[in-house]
Design a protein around this motif. Structure first.
Motif, short mmCIF file in Angstrom:
data_model
loop_
_atom_site.label_atom_id
_atom_site.label_comp_id
_atom_site.label_asym_id
_atom_site.label_seq_id
_atom_site.Cartn_x
_atom_site.Cartn_y
_atom_site.Cartn_z
N GLU A 276 -25.09 -11.62 3.71
CA GLU A 276 -26.37 -10.85 2.82
C GLU A 276 -27.59 -12.19 1.47
OE1 GLU A 276 -23.48 -7.69 0.94
OE2 GLU A 276 -22.83 -10.05 0.24
N SER A 277 -26.67 -13.25 1.79
CA SER A 277 -27.76 -13.93 1.33
C SER A 277 -28.90 -14.13 2.31
CB SER A 277 -27.08 -15.39 1.13
OG SER A 277 -27.21 -15.88 2.80
N ILE A 278 -29.08 -14.24 3.42
CA ILE A 278 -30.15 -13.87 4.24
C ILE A 278 -30.92 -12.94 4.37
CG2 ILE A 278 -29.80 -16.76 5.31
CD1 ILE A 278 -28.73 -15.25 7.29
N GLY A 279 -30.22 -11.42 4.11
CA GLY A 279 -30.90 -10.17 4.82
C GLY A 279 -30.10 -9.78 5.57
N LEU A 280 -29.19 -10.27 6.15
CA LEU A 280 -28.35 -9.67 7.04
C LEU A 280 -26.89 -8.60 6.61
CD1 LEU A 280 -28.12 -12.72 9.69
CD2 LEU A 280 -29.72 -10.10 9.87
N PRO A 281 -26.18 -7.97 7.16
CA PRO A 281 -25.34 -6.76 6.89
C PRO A 281 -24.11 -7.82 6.69
CG PRO A 281 -26.07 -6.18 9.00
CD PRO A 281 -26.86 -7.39 8.54
N PRO A 282 -23.56 -7.59 5.69
CA PRO A 282 -21.71 -8.17 5.92
C PRO A 282 -21.58 -7.92 6.69
CG PRO A 282 -22.02 -6.38 4.44
CD PRO A 282 -23.51 -6.47 4.97
N ALA A 283 -20.15 -8.56 7.09
CA ALA A 283 -18.97 -8.98 8.21
C ALA A 283 -18.41 -7.90 8.26
CB ALA A 283 -18.67 -10.77 8.10
N PRO A 284 -17.31 -7.31 9.09
CA PRO A 284 -16.55 -6.27 8.24
C PRO A 284 -15.08 -7.07 7.75
CG PRO A 284 -16.56 -6.21 11.11
CD PRO A 284 -17.62 -7.24 10.45
N VAL A 285 -14.44 -6.21 7.27
CA VAL A 285 -13.56 -6.66 6.48
C VAL A 285 -12.01 -6.57 6.82
CG1 VAL A 285 -12.04 -6.30 3.66
CG2 VAL A 285 -14.83 -5.75 3.94
N VAL A 286 -12.09 -7.55 6.75
CA VAL A 286 -10.07 -7.85 7.09
C VAL A 286 -9.48 -7.56 6.74
CG1 VAL A 286 -8.49 -9.41 8.12
CG2 VAL A 286 -10.89 -10.41 8.60
N GLN A 287 -8.35 -6.63 7.20
CA GLN A 287 -7.46 -5.85 6.63
C GLN A 287 -6.41 -5.90 6.66
OE1 GLN A 287 -8.40 -4.06 3.61
NE2 GLN A 287 -10.39 -3.53 3.82
N PRO A 288 -5.62 -5.88 5.70
CA PRO A 288 -4.01 -6.03 6.40
C PRO A 288 -3.41 -5.18 7.36
CG PRO A 288 -4.32 -6.11 4.36
CD PRO A 288 -5.14 -5.44 4.74
N VAL A 289 -2.67 -6.43 8.42
CA VAL A 289 -1.91 -5.29 9.69
C VAL A 289 -0.72 -5.19 9.31
CG1 VAL A 289 -1.75 -4.82 11.94
CG2 VAL A 289 -4.00 -5.41 11.27
N ASP A 290 0.18 -4.09 9.15
CA ASP A 290 1.87 -4.47 9.06
C ASP A 290 1.86 -5.01 7.62
OD1 ASP A 290 1.97 -2.15 10.75
OD2 ASP A 290 1.97 -3.48 12.60
N GLY A 291 1.32 -4.84 6.73
CA GLY A 291 1.55 -5.85 5.64
C GLY A 291 1.02 -6.94 5.89
N VAL A 292 0.38 -7.74 7.13
CA VAL A 292 0.26 -9.34 7.03
C VAL A 292 -1.45 -8.89 7.53
CG1 VAL A 292 0.37 -10.94 8.60
CG2 VAL A 292 2.44 -9.60 8.46
N LEU A 293 -1.91 -9.88 6.31
CA LEU A 293 -2.85 -10.73 5.90
C LEU A 293 -3.28 -11.63 6.50
CD1 LEU A 293 -5.67 -9.76 5.14
CD2 LEU A 293 -5.80 -11.27 3.22
N TRP A 294 -4.21 -11.76 8.21
CA TRP A 294 -4.50 -12.75 9.00
C TRP A 294 -5.05 -13.79 9.02
CZ3 TRP A 294 -0.93 -14.14 12.16
CH2 TRP A 294 0.28 -13.00 12.97
#
Length: 294
Positions: A276-294
């Motif tokens: 976002e600081s250079i005008g590009l779209p943000p990366a996908p947010v990493v969501q927890p999978v089965d209660g685990v955030l990788w």
């Protein structure tokens, strides 16, 4: 990193079930033998032994958690310094075609750097992530022994060249270099955690004394618990084995297990902020999978 609210006792049980099964057989044998040939069970020495063992296991768990928390702290510092780096190059480089191109290159190389560092710490090949971020297969730093450090050093050389060409002055270059030193310090702290395990005594002594305590436990309990000795001894032994397993789970914060620091999520945060600081779209947010955030 486990973020679910449900305790995962089953996982601890699965990790220790072999030992628990052996102890259960031993508990039953002690109970049966007691009914054929009763013997007095010395409870007081076992109580003192259990208290000392609890202190030893508590010290080991605290040491392991301290390593895990330090790993999380240095990755937090990496996140903050990455934002500062993007802000500094955006503020100091001139708003010209050449300046914007160099800014874009530096920021994207830094995004590649954090992903490569993540893979290095986990012992994974970094090429796929680096090629995705830099959109090229020509990345000579990946052939180095420490490719993450190579990417960081490459950014430093590009900034030094920009200073010689008059794109930034000496003070601005020194300010950006100070941020890069902090980034390098954070990487060094991560490598220290990964390459310096706990001393062998921190694992061998607690393991030995925990198993010895579990062996002695039914001898001290059988006189008071009687037929319920196997159940009571197994439950008490499981508590000590669980404490031992917690120390094993937390000792390496970069082990790429459900217990380690969420490096994927933190790298995605850095990539989003820097994009976002250079005008590009943000990366996908990493969501927890089965209660685990990788």
């Amino acid at each position: 990193m486990i973020v679910g609210k449900t305790p995962r006792i089953r996982m601890t049980f699965v990790a220790a079930w072999h030992t628990l099964l052996a102890l259960l057989v031993w508990d039953v044998a002690v109970t049966v033998f007691y009914y054929f040939a009763p013997f007095p069970g010395p409870a007081l020495p076992l109580t003192i032994f259990g208290t000392g063992l609890a202190l030893l296991l508590g010290f080991r768990v605290n040491s392991a958690y301290q390593r895990w928390w330090e790993g999380r702290i240095v990755w937090g510092a990496m996140t903050n310094n990455s934002r500062s780096f993007a802000r500094a190059v955006g503020s100091f480089l001139p708003d010209t075609e050449q300046g914007r191109a160099l800014r874009h290159e530096l920021v994207r190389r830094h995004v590649a750097y954090v992903h490569v560092l993540r893979h290095q710490l986990r012992g994974q090949p970094p090429r796929e992530s680096a090629e995705r971020v830099l959109e090229t297969t020509d990345i000579p730093e990946l052939a180095l022994r420490n490719p993450a450090n190579g990417l960081l050093e490459g950014n430093g050389l590009r900034l030094a060249r920009a200073q010689r060409e008059g794109m930034i002055d000496t003070i601005q270059h020194s300010r950006i270099e100070a941020i890069m030193v902090e980034i390098s310090n954070a990487q060094g702290a991560m490598e220290r955690l990964r390459n310096t395990p706990l001393p062998a005594q921190y694992r061998s002594f607690p393991t030995f004394f925990t198993r010895l305590f579990c062996v002695l436990l039914p001898i001290g309990l059988v006189e008071s618990l009687g037929p319920a000795t196997p159940m009571g001894s197994a439950l008490a032994g499981f508590m000590f084995l669980a404490a031992l397993q917690i120390g094993d789970d937390l000792v390496n914060p970069f082990a790429d297990t459900i217990h380690d620091a969420p490096l994927n999520a933190m790298c995605a945060t850095i990539e989003s902020d820097l994009n976002e600081s250079i005008g590009l779209p943000p990366a996908p947010v990493v969501q927890p999978v089965d209660g685990v955030l990788w």
